[in-house]
Scaffold this motif. Structure first.
Motif, PDB file in Angstrom:
ATOM      1  N   PHE A 125       0.822  -1.222   0.000  1.00 27.65           N
ATOM      2  CA  PHE A 125       0.000   0.000   0.000  1.00 27.65           C
ATOM      3  C   PHE A 125       0.854   1.269   0.000  1.00 27.65           C
ATOM      4  CE2 PHE A 125      -2.938  -3.027   2.249  1.00 27.65           C
ATOM      5  CZ  PHE A 125      -3.915  -3.048   1.260  1.00 27.65           C
ATOM      6  N   SER A 126       0.223   2.355  -0.393  1.00 29.67           N
ATOM      7  CA  SER A 126       0.869   3.660  -0.251  1.00 29.67           C
ATOM      8  C   SER A 126       1.168   3.864   1.235  1.00 29.67           C
ATOM      9  CB  SER A 126      -0.103   4.734  -0.756  1.00 29.67           C
ATOM     10  OG  SER A 126       0.368   6.004  -0.396  1.00 29.67           O
ATOM     11  N   GLY A 127       2.380   4.299   1.530  1.00 28.81           N
ATOM     12  CA  GLY A 127       2.747   4.541   2.924  1.00 28.81           C
ATOM     13  C   GLY A 127       3.117   3.291   3.693  1.00 28.81           C
TER      14      GLY A 127
ATOM     15  N   VAL B 152       9.237   7.223 -10.902  1.00 32.98           N
ATOM     16  CA  VAL B 152       8.747   6.701 -12.181  1.00 32.98           C
ATOM     17  C   VAL B 152       7.591   7.555 -12.680  1.00 32.98           C
ATOM     18  CG1 VAL B 152       7.566   4.762 -13.260  1.00 32.98           C
ATOM     19  CG2 VAL B 152       9.489   4.342 -11.742  1.00 32.98           C
ATOM     20  N   ARG B 153       6.698   7.900 -11.783  1.00 35.74           N
ATOM     21  CA  ARG B 153       5.536   8.694 -12.218  1.00 35.74           C
ATOM     22  C   ARG B 153       5.969  10.073 -12.703  1.00 35.74           C
ATOM     23  NH1 ARG B 153       0.348   7.180 -12.250  1.00 35.74           N
ATOM     24  NH2 ARG B 153      -0.010   5.087 -11.496  1.00 35.74           N
ATOM     25  N   LYS B 154       7.114  10.540 -12.208  1.00 34.61           N
ATOM     26  CA  LYS B 154       7.594  11.848 -12.689  1.00 34.61           C
ATOM     27  C   LYS B 154       8.285  11.704 -14.058  1.00 34.61           C
ATOM     28  CE  LYS B 154      10.535  15.615 -11.239  1.00 34.61           C
ATOM     29  NZ  LYS B 154      11.770  15.762 -10.495  1.00 34.61           N
TER      30      LYS B 154
ATOM     31  N   HIS C 151      -4.278   2.548 -16.593  1.00 30.02           N
ATOM     32  CA  HIS C 151      -3.071   3.362 -16.440  1.00 30.02           C
ATOM     33  C   HIS C 151      -2.077   2.727 -15.474  1.00 30.02           C
ATOM     34  CE1 HIS C 151      -4.360   7.514 -18.191  1.00 30.02           C
ATOM     35  NE2 HIS C 151      -4.498   6.511 -19.035  1.00 30.02           N
ATOM     36  N   ARG C 152      -2.590   2.132 -14.397  1.00 32.18           N
ATOM     37  CA  ARG C 152      -1.673   1.478 -13.454  1.00 32.18           C
ATOM     38  C   ARG C 152      -0.925   0.337 -14.165  1.00 32.18           C
ATOM     39  NH1 ARG C 152      -3.139   2.380  -7.594  1.00 32.18           N
ATOM     40  NH2 ARG C 152      -5.172   3.370  -7.542  1.00 32.18           N
ATOM     41  N   ASP C 153      -1.658  -0.403 -15.021  1.00 36.31           N
ATOM     42  CA  ASP C 153      -1.004  -1.501 -15.742  1.00 36.31           C
ATOM     43  C   ASP C 153       0.093  -0.983 -16.670  1.00 36.31           C
ATOM     44  OD1 ASP C 153      -2.463  -3.393 -14.482  1.00 36.31           O
ATOM     45  OD2 ASP C 153      -3.779  -3.886 -16.173  1.00 36.31           O
ATOM     46  N   ILE C 154      -0.209   0.097 -17.355  1.00 36.57           N
ATOM     47  CA  ILE C 154       0.817   0.660 -18.255  1.00 36.57           C
ATOM     48  C   ILE C 154       2.028   1.082 -17.430  1.00 36.57           C
ATOM     49  CG2 ILE C 154       1.355   2.557 -19.849  1.00 36.57           C
ATOM     50  CD1 ILE C 154      -1.622   2.630 -20.603  1.00 36.57           C
ATOM     51  N   ASN C 155       1.767   1.738 -16.321  1.00 33.33           N
ATOM     52  CA  ASN C 155       2.852   2.210 -15.451  1.00 33.33           C
ATOM     53  C   ASN C 155       3.729   1.042 -14.991  1.00 33.33           C
ATOM     54  OD1 ASN C 155       4.255   4.008 -13.685  1.00 33.33           O
ATOM     55  ND2 ASN C 155       2.971   3.303 -11.987  1.00 33.33           N
ATOM     56  N   ILE C 156       3.094  -0.017 -14.521  1.00 36.10           N
ATOM     57  CA  ILE C 156       3.865  -1.143 -13.970  1.00 36.10           C
ATOM     58  C   ILE C 156       4.619  -1.871 -15.090  1.00 36.10           C
ATOM     59  CG2 ILE C 156       3.683  -3.355 -12.719  1.00 36.10           C
ATOM     60  CD1 ILE C 156       3.179  -0.742 -11.091  1.00 36.10           C
TER      61      ILE C 156
ATOM     62  N   ILE D  72       3.166   0.600  -6.006  1.00 30.60           N
ATOM     63  CA  ILE D  72       2.125  -0.148  -5.290  1.00 30.60           C
ATOM     64  C   ILE D  72       1.892  -1.480  -6.026  1.00 30.60           C
ATOM     65  CG2 ILE D  72      -0.283  -0.173  -4.562  1.00 30.60           C
ATOM     66  CD1 ILE D  72      -0.178   2.859  -4.370  1.00 30.60           C
ATOM     67  N   ALA D  73       1.785  -1.410  -7.334  1.00 33.51           N
ATOM     68  CA  ALA D  73       1.531  -2.599  -8.181  1.00 33.51           C
ATOM     69  C   ALA D  73       0.416  -3.462  -7.603  1.00 33.51           C
ATOM     70  CB  ALA D  73       2.812  -3.404  -8.364  1.00 33.51           C
ATOM     71  N   PRO D  74      -0.821  -2.965  -7.622  1.00 41.19           N
ATOM     72  CA  PRO D  74      -1.890  -3.659  -6.897  1.00 41.19           C
ATOM     73  C   PRO D  74      -2.414  -4.931  -7.567  1.00 41.19           C
ATOM     74  CG  PRO D  74      -2.750  -1.703  -8.002  1.00 41.19           C
ATOM     75  CD  PRO D  74      -1.270  -1.691  -8.222  1.00 41.19           C
TER      76      PRO D  74
ATOM     77  N   LYS E 287      -9.855   9.949  -5.860  1.00 43.78           N
ATOM     78  CA  LYS E 287     -10.647   8.772  -6.271  1.00 43.78           C
ATOM     79  C   LYS E 287      -9.734   7.568  -6.461  1.00 43.78           C
ATOM     80  CE  LYS E 287     -14.560  11.201  -7.212  1.00 43.78           C
ATOM     81  NZ  LYS E 287     -14.517  11.964  -5.973  1.00 43.78           N
ATOM     82  N   GLU E 288     -10.309   6.398  -6.524  1.00 43.88           N
ATOM     83  CA  GLU E 288      -9.589   5.146  -6.842  1.00 43.88           C
ATOM     84  C   GLU E 288      -8.313   5.021  -6.022  1.00 43.88           C
ATOM     85  OE1 GLU E 288      -9.220   6.162 -11.073  1.00 43.88           O
ATOM     86  OE2 GLU E 288     -10.489   4.454 -11.537  1.00 43.88           O
ATOM     87  N   PHE E 289      -8.439   5.223  -4.716  1.00 39.43           N
ATOM     88  CA  PHE E 289      -7.234   5.152  -3.886  1.00 39.43           C
ATOM     89  C   PHE E 289      -7.058   3.721  -3.381  1.00 39.43           C
ATOM     90  CE2 PHE E 289      -4.272   5.875  -0.475  1.00 39.43           C
ATOM     91  CZ  PHE E 289      -3.434   6.851  -1.017  1.00 39.43           C
TER      92      PHE E 289
END
Ligand code: PPS
Length: 569
Positions: free
Chosen positions: A401-403, A433-435, A447-452, A474-476, A524-526
């Protein structure tokens, strides 16, 4: 089919230089098919006579004959379907009788083909008949179902130019070039040795013995097109072969590279290999135990019997036009300090042998490979491409998780690894990475999939080049993590670390104040609040962070890496 002497030139499908120039210009108006790597291999051997007497990609009737009983419609022996498989969308645009341009992956035109046939093959039948079972554990069956296009096109090919090769050009020969070479040297009897593996002393002994028995010269004819997934790459192998070539008595032996795409079809493949070698001017061919074997099926059993290939070859030997030479399993006899065929070992002597699996283990662990087993030059080459695990690249992939503490532990781990030295370390932290890689992306599943996957791609490149990649997103989603694992494991080890801090604890800490915003619906979507997190089922390591300091968490990762052989103890 007329049987050609091994000295006469073999028919090729190329047109003259002038006609080729003309065809190239005219082909601008034709529908183009971009050839797959396997089709490029097939086309090269079609055009240069390696697949003589084929004149193009098989028609439907020839395909049926080949699949059913290894024969073309005119009765000629041919065991392997050579098809131009294409996607349905492309096939829909093609009319029977139409010419199409066949291009390589850079768009260079290599040939044209007149489409005489178009059909949807029964792939399950092809798998059963040609490969012995419709079982995806067979690499060619897997290819058939998952890579090959749905529609087959057949028709004669007009060759314009050879596929371009930038590597080992001087070592590649067409059938006619080899025939001319044999003619020039006065070689009348030539025994060919097919291989997709590095050669060691036992191979050198057996091939030389085979040549002596057949009173022939020897052609080492390794496949450099496509071999079995997981094989040693052909660049390394060719450097190894060049070292072994010097070990044969001068002027007895030569080596040439064959741009064949193997299918690992065991008995049928042996017959096919024989025909190809006959076309290259050879008179004898070494067939071994489990020739071109694909490994185990999905039930853990061999696809073919160990001598099926030899039997099928023997049965068709006259038609193939090559004499089979048995492969003798050679072993080292310690007392004699010499290699013997296993059947001729003097009684009571000590036999030494190292299996392929044992060799890979020794390479992986940096253990000794004795001089009696291989040539020092070959071992040096293999060690260069397969360094011990403690010198290979790898990826540590934190998820949580975040944190949860991923970044903090990842930073501590990075510093500890840098203190050890030896390999470059890159930290691909979620924020970084997000930067730099994913600044345009949000937090939807897509978008999370593309990022990972971007992180996975970069990590796999770092791993391939011998570095250490530490990732901390996070790679959920489990499926995306699996995809990243596969990407990395193609080149080195993957160590997944689940930072198992509970969502309650992360929310209590709320270092960045994001959980509060998520609860208020302002984000949203946290993950963990309004978006899912698949808990890893079998990570290499799970670390708890509550009441454990960061140093200790990072140390647990180091211990895991050590137990995986990735860092020296
Ligand atoms: S993912 O899911 O793996 O693509 O996420 P990741 O790239 O690791 O980015 C997570 C960081 O982005 C911040 N953030 C969010 N996280 C989760 N869900 C939502 N909706 C969200 N919006 C922003 C958050 O600070 C994460 O940083 P870490 O370092 O994990 O705390």
């Amino acid at each position: 089919m007329t049987m050609l002497s091994n000295l006469a030139p073999i028919p090729e499908l190329y047109v003259s230089y002038e006609s080729a120039q003309k065809l190239k210009l005219e082909a601008g108006d034709l529908q183009s098919h971009d050839l797959t790597p396997r089709q490029i291999c097939d086309l090269e051997l079609l055009m240069n006579g390696g697949f003589y007497p084929l004149k193009g990609f098989l028609s439907e009737a020839d395909y049926d004959g080949v699949v059913e009983n290894m024969r073309l419609t005119d009765g000629t022996l041919w065991p392997m379907p050579i098809n131009l498989d294409v996607k349905e969308e492309f096939a829909d645009k093609i009319e029977i009788g139409q010419d199409i341009a066949l291009r390589d992956q850079e768009g260079v035109i290599l040939a044209t083909m007149t489409v005489t046939d178009k059909w949807v093959p029964n792939k399950a039948r092809e798998a059963e008949m040609v490969f012995g079972a419709d079982d995806l554990a067979h690499p060619a069956v897997n290819y058939l179902h998952h890579t090959a296009g749905k529609v087959y096109l057949g028709g004669p090919v007009t060759g314009i130019q050879q596929p371009v090769h930038y590597d080992f050009r001087a070592r590649r020969d067409t059938p006619n070039e080899l025939r001319a070479y044999f003619r020039k040297l006065g070689w009348r009897r030539i025994v060919a040795f097919q291989t997709r593996n590095p050669l060691h002393r036992a191979h050198q002994e057996l091939t030389f013995r085979a040549a002596k028995e057949a009173q022939a010269n020897l052609l080492i004819h390794p496949v450099v097109g496509m071999t079995k997934p997981g094989d040693v790459d052909h660049f390394t192998r060719v450097r190894c072969y060049e070292a072994v070539l010097d070990k044969y008595p001068a002027a007895t032996t030569t080596m040439s590279l064959l741009n064949l795409a193997m299918r690992m079809a065991g008995p049928r493949e042996a017959v096919w290999h024989g025909l190809i070698r006959r076309n290259h001017g050879c008179t004898h061919f070494i067939v071994g135990r489990d020739h071109a074997g694909p490994g185990k099926n999905s039930q853990g059993q061999d696809f073919y019997g160990p001598y099926d290939a030899q039997e099928l070859f023997k049965k068709h030997q006259d038609e193939i036009g090559l004499e089979m030479v048995d492969f003798k399993h050679m072993v080292y006899v310690q007392e004699k300090a010499q290699y013997y065929p296993v059947s001729e070992v003097p009684e009571g002597s000590t036999v030494l042998d190292i299996s392929g699996t044992e060799l890979r283990r020794r390479l992986r662990e940096g253990l000794e490979i004795p001089e009696w087993f291989s040539f020092p030059e070959v071992v040096t080459e293999l060690r260069r491409t397969s360094p011990p695990r403690s010198k290979q690249g790898f990826t540590v992939f934190f998820t949580g998780f975040s944190g949860s503490g991923k970044s903090t532990i990842a930073n501590a781990l990075m510093v500890k690894l840098m203190e050890m030295g030896g390999r470059p370390v890159t930290l691909l932290d979620g924020d970084v990475v997000r930067k730099h890689l994913s600044s345009e992306l949000g937090f939807s599943k897509e978008h999370r999939d593309i990022n990972i996957k971007r992180i996975g791609y970069v990590a796999s490149e770092i791993t391939k080049n011998g570095g250490i990649a530490i990732c901390a997103p996070i790679a959920p989603y489990a499926s995306t993590r699996r995809a990243v694992r596969e990407m990395v494991e193609a080149y080195g080890a993957f160590c997944e670390v689940h930072v198992a801090t509970t969502i309650e604890e992360c929310e209590r800490r709320d270092r960045k104040g994001l959980y509060k915003l998520a609860r208020e619906g302002k984000i949203k979507e946290f993950t963990g609040i309004s978006d899912p997190y698949d808990v890893p089922e079998n990570p290499e390591l799970r670390v708890e962070t509550e009441n454990v300091d960061v140093d200790n968490c990072a140390h647990q990762v180091l211990l895991m890496l050590e137990s995986m052989g990735l860092i020296a103890g």
